[in-house]
Write an enzyme that holds these catalytic residues in place. Structure first.
Site, PDB file in Angstrom:
ATOM      1  N   GLU A  64      35.014  54.355  40.495  1.00 13.83           N
ATOM      2  CA  GLU A  64      36.441  54.005  40.463  1.00 13.83           C
ATOM      3  C   GLU A  64      37.360  55.227  40.511  1.00 13.83           C
ATOM      4  O   GLU A  64      38.569  55.100  40.399  1.00 13.83           O
ATOM      5  CB  GLU A  64      36.742  53.192  39.190  1.00 13.83           C
ATOM      6  CG  GLU A  64      35.998  51.856  39.155  1.00 13.83           C
ATOM      7  CD  GLU A  64      36.445  50.913  38.037  1.00 13.83           C
ATOM      8  OE1 GLU A  64      37.258  51.331  37.179  1.00 13.83           O
ATOM      9  OE2 GLU A  64      35.970  49.758  38.028  1.00 13.83           O
ATOM     10  N   ASN A 254      45.778  43.392  26.672  1.00 14.00           N
ATOM     11  CA  ASN A 254      45.772  42.136  25.923  1.00 14.00           C
ATOM     12  C   ASN A 254      45.532  42.355  24.435  1.00 14.00           C
ATOM     13  O   ASN A 254      44.975  43.373  24.024  1.00 14.00           O
ATOM     14  CB  ASN A 254      44.673  41.218  26.467  1.00 14.00           C
ATOM     15  CG  ASN A 254      43.298  41.880  26.427  1.00 14.00           C
ATOM     16  OD1 ASN A 254      43.017  42.758  27.237  1.00 14.00           O
ATOM     17  ND2 ASN A 254      42.463  41.497  25.472  1.00 14.00           N
ATOM     18  N   ASP A 299      44.430  37.420  29.062  1.00 13.62           N
ATOM     19  CA  ASP A 299      43.986  38.773  29.413  1.00 13.62           C
ATOM     20  C   ASP A 299      44.860  39.364  30.521  1.00 13.62           C
ATOM     21  O   ASP A 299      44.372  40.064  31.399  1.00 13.62           O
ATOM     22  CB  ASP A 299      42.500  38.791  29.818  1.00 13.62           C
ATOM     23  CG  ASP A 299      41.971  40.194  30.031  1.00 13.62           C
ATOM     24  OD1 ASP A 299      42.542  41.150  29.476  1.00 13.62           O
ATOM     25  OD2 ASP A 299      40.981  40.344  30.784  1.00 13.62           O
ATOM     26  N   VAL A 538      34.131  45.309  36.789  1.00 10.10           N
ATOM     27  CA  VAL A 538      33.990  44.039  36.079  1.00 10.10           C
ATOM     28  C   VAL A 538      33.745  42.860  37.012  1.00 10.10           C
ATOM     29  O   VAL A 538      33.023  41.922  36.655  1.00 10.10           O
ATOM     30  CB  VAL A 538      35.206  43.773  35.170  1.00 10.10           C
ATOM     31  CG1 VAL A 538      36.452  43.459  35.970  1.00 10.10           C
ATOM     32  CG2 VAL A 538      34.910  42.639  34.186  1.00 10.10           C
TER      33      VAL A 538
END
Ligand code: CA
Length: 678
Positions: A64, A254, A299, A538
């Site tokens: 990433e 969140n 979220d 994810v």
């Protein structure tokens, strides 16, 4: 001439346009626009772009990171927070650094063992590690100068974000909003590693003094005993500095758990979760905030990249910040004071009909709070309409380029909620959220999963052009003065588009999903475009079969670098094969399988995929040889694979539990082994 490698300072970053051949900070400039004035590679000649060199990495986990390029040297991170320095013209390794993150810390990571990059300052390279350390490295040698633990290791904190250096202070946050942590951002002295200030984003135990006046205010917006689970509000990604106003902007995530009902049972907005917060960079003192999602229940982090720009809105010059957070609305704020200027949905959303410009609050729809007995299909879901994949903004086209995800989620409240130590704490019904196996229902859901690259006009608040993708989780974007936008795709390409109209100009087969933000730089007088390739994060870990919409790619972790006339080529791609599953005997009762489903969705799905379908990065347990022997128990209960991140779950799971989980996985294997299912 620079006297040492990575000789970056405030003046150089502020004046980055005077040396456009470098990419000295995460978003190139403090304003995080990811726009480059370079134009040797442009919409007239980009068809001649070819691979200049590539560098293979020693991992098959998600990539990433955005590289930093300073004076001919490229610095970047890989999975497990490893750091690499390469010759930016040739790809030759200068040094690498392995912080030796313990494999068992991976159980605390919601979203793969990823890292989004380093920062450079005054001859040093800084990295935050998955296990919460901040490390300064000598940019010449890669040797460690100092290391400091930024978290309490008794809590499940992780660092995946890139630090920034502002006025000599290294700014770093952390993640863990699903795992019972309290969010904060810290500033460390770049020379010594000493803590200068820390700003908590949510109030702690009200029986103790609050660390800042804003937290006393924030505590009035919480009910129940939120501090026992930390509260969340983590600063896991975005940090932007505004040299004009001397303000630091952070985004917060969140609250813990996701469902507001179990987090703050008698209501309240839960400040400062899901907010953009402005701080004084010298002291960490609070200046203002804007909360995007009061009492978030989905979220909907506000951790997506914040971009600073000067826009003319209604004939008036405005200093703004822009964000396209998970919740699907594109926000333009007056960054002098946090006032909302405009907010419009940048893709389909059904949780809110709009944002009230007078109150700044979303106008929630009837479905939003998922009060019913049936799961409520809400768009977007926890993956977000846009996540960490960086968006860019071109001051030439006046457009923001957003990698958009279209993927909903079924939210339902469980009967009760009990916090766990070895599983994420969502406070939602994880079984109801699973993809149904009835082919008609399943296919109807899968048909709604899409992705796109959207060129967004932040003044008019509308899309100017859109490039459709087959699925979500495509790459971060780069905009250039050559009228180009670069973006990697989840399906395995790296592509260039005309920035003003979206015409596709160039495409390269990358052999793996490309998620990271690309950069452009000069070395030895030539322009190069670089992007870190490697599928993960994810979405392919947790989303199961839904992630196949983006293309079934394998992970090939590799730095890819291109130039005009580049003639290098990649080694042949290995084919991905999925042999037909064969049925196994499954003596377990239906009740045991149901118990196993509940446990699998709670403990295993976050990494091994929704309803036991792996997105292709981590092992697909339906295909595991351990389904047939006792190795299963040795791995699940004794931690035989903990060095790879699979810890022992024996503190929370019994042998009966492990048996039930295995029975469910065999049940799922056998479901998918039936010929009519495929
Ligand atoms: Ca989150």
């Amino acid at each position: 001439m620079p006297i040492k490698p990575a000789d970056v300072n405030e003046s150089r970053i502020i004046n980055a346009d005077h040396e456009p051949g470098n990419w000295m900070a995460y978003g190139r400039t403090y304003g995080e626009q990811r726009f480059s004035p370079l134009n040797q590679i442009n919409d007239q000649d980009v068809s001649q772009l070819g691979l200049a060199w590539y560098y293979d990495l020693d991992t098959n986990r998600g990539q990433e990171a955005t590289p930093i390029v300073v004076d001919g040297v490229m610095y970047f991170t890989s999975a497990w927070s490893k750091v690499f320095a390469l010759n930016a013209a040739t790809g030759k390794l200068l040094w690498s650094y392995d912080p030796k993150v313990p494999g068992n810390w991976a159980v605390n990571a919601c979203c793969d063992v990823v890292n989004r990059g380093v920062t450079a300052w005054n001859g040093k390279i800084f990295v935050g590690t998955l296990d919460g350390r901040l490390i300064a490295l000598d940019a010449t040698t890669g040797r460690r100068v100092w290391e400091t633990l930024t978290v309490d290791p008794n809590f499940r904190y992780t660092i995946t974000g890139a630090p920034r250096v502002v006025k000599g202070k290294v700014i770093i946050g952390n993640g863990g909003g699903e795992f019972g942590v309290r969010g904060y951002v810290s500033a460390y002295d770049n020379e010594t590693g000493k803590l200068v200030w820390r700003f908590y984003t949510v109030p702690g135990d009200p029986a103790k003094p609050f660390e800042s006046p804003i937290l006393a205010r924030a505590a009035k917006t919480w009910t129940g005993e939120w501090w026992k689970l930390g509260g969340g509000g983590t600063v896991w990604n975005t940090i932007a500095y505004d040299p004009e106003l001397d303000q630091l902007y952070i985004g917060t995530g969140n609250g813990t758990p996701w469902s507001a009902k179990f987090r703050s049972p008698k209501g309240g907005d839960n400040l400062l979760t899901c907010s953009i917060v402005a701080l004084k960079p010298d002291t960490g003192d609070y200046l203002w905030h804007y909360q995007e999602d009061p009492a978030d229940a989905w979220d909907f982090d506000a951790d997506e990249d914040i971009i600073l720009a000067d826009l003319v809105i209604d004939g008036r010059a405005r200093q703004v910040l822009m964000q396209a957070p998970k919740n699907g609305f594109f926000y333009v704020l007056d960054r002098t004071n946090g006032a909302l200027i405009s907010a419009k949905p940048y893709t389909f959303v059904n949780w809110a009909s709009g944002v009230d410009l007078r109150t700044g609050r979303p106008v929630e729809t009837a479905v939003a709070r998922y009060q019913g007995a049936d799961p409520a299909p809400i768009v977007p879901g926890p993956v977000g309409a846009h996540s960490w994949q960086p968006m860019s903004y071109s001051p030439v086209t006046h457009l923001a380029y957003i990698p958009v995800n279209d993927a909903g989620f079924k939210y339902k409240l469980p009967e009760s909620f009990e916090a766990k130590k070895l599983a994420p704490n969502y406070g939602i019904d994880v079984v109801a959220a699973g993809l149904p196996q009835d082919p008609k229902v399943k296919n109807a859901i899968l048909a709604t999963v899409k992705g796109k690259l959207v060129a967004w006009d932040p003044v008019q608040q509308k899309a100017v052009w859109t490039m459709e993708r087959t699925g979500p989780w495509n790459g971060g974007t780069l905009a250039t003065a050559g009228n180009l936008v670069f973006e990697g795709t989840a399906g395995g390409n790296f592509e260039a588009y005309r920035a003003n109209n979206g015409e596709k100009m160039w495409s390269f087969r990358a052999q793996t999903g490309v998620m990271a933000g690309p950069v452009i730089y000069q070395a030895s007088g030539e322009e190069y475009v670089a992007v870190l390739a490697g599928w993960g994060g994810v979405f392919p870990l947790a989303a199961g079969e839904v992630s196949f919409a983006s293309g079934r790619v394998r992970n090939v972790s590799r730095m890819l670098v291109f130039k005009l006339g580049g003639k290098a080529s990649l080694p042949p791609a290995q084919a991905v094969e999925y042999p037909q599953l064969t049925a196994l005997p499954n003596p377990a009762s239906a009740a045991t399988i149901r118990k196993g489903e509940q446990l699998f969705q709670s403990y295993c799905a976050e990494c091994h995929g929704d309803v036991a379908v792996s997105g292709g990065v981590l092992p697909d347990l339906r295909r595991s040889s351990t389904l047939a022997d006792d190795t299963w128990f040795e791995i699940v209960l004794q931690g035989d694979l903990q060095s790879q991140g699979m810890v022992s779950f024996s503190k929370e799971l019994s042998r009966d539990d492990a048996f039930a989980i295995r029975s469910y996985v065999i049940f799922r294997r056998n479901q998918d082994a039936l010929p009519e299912k495929r």
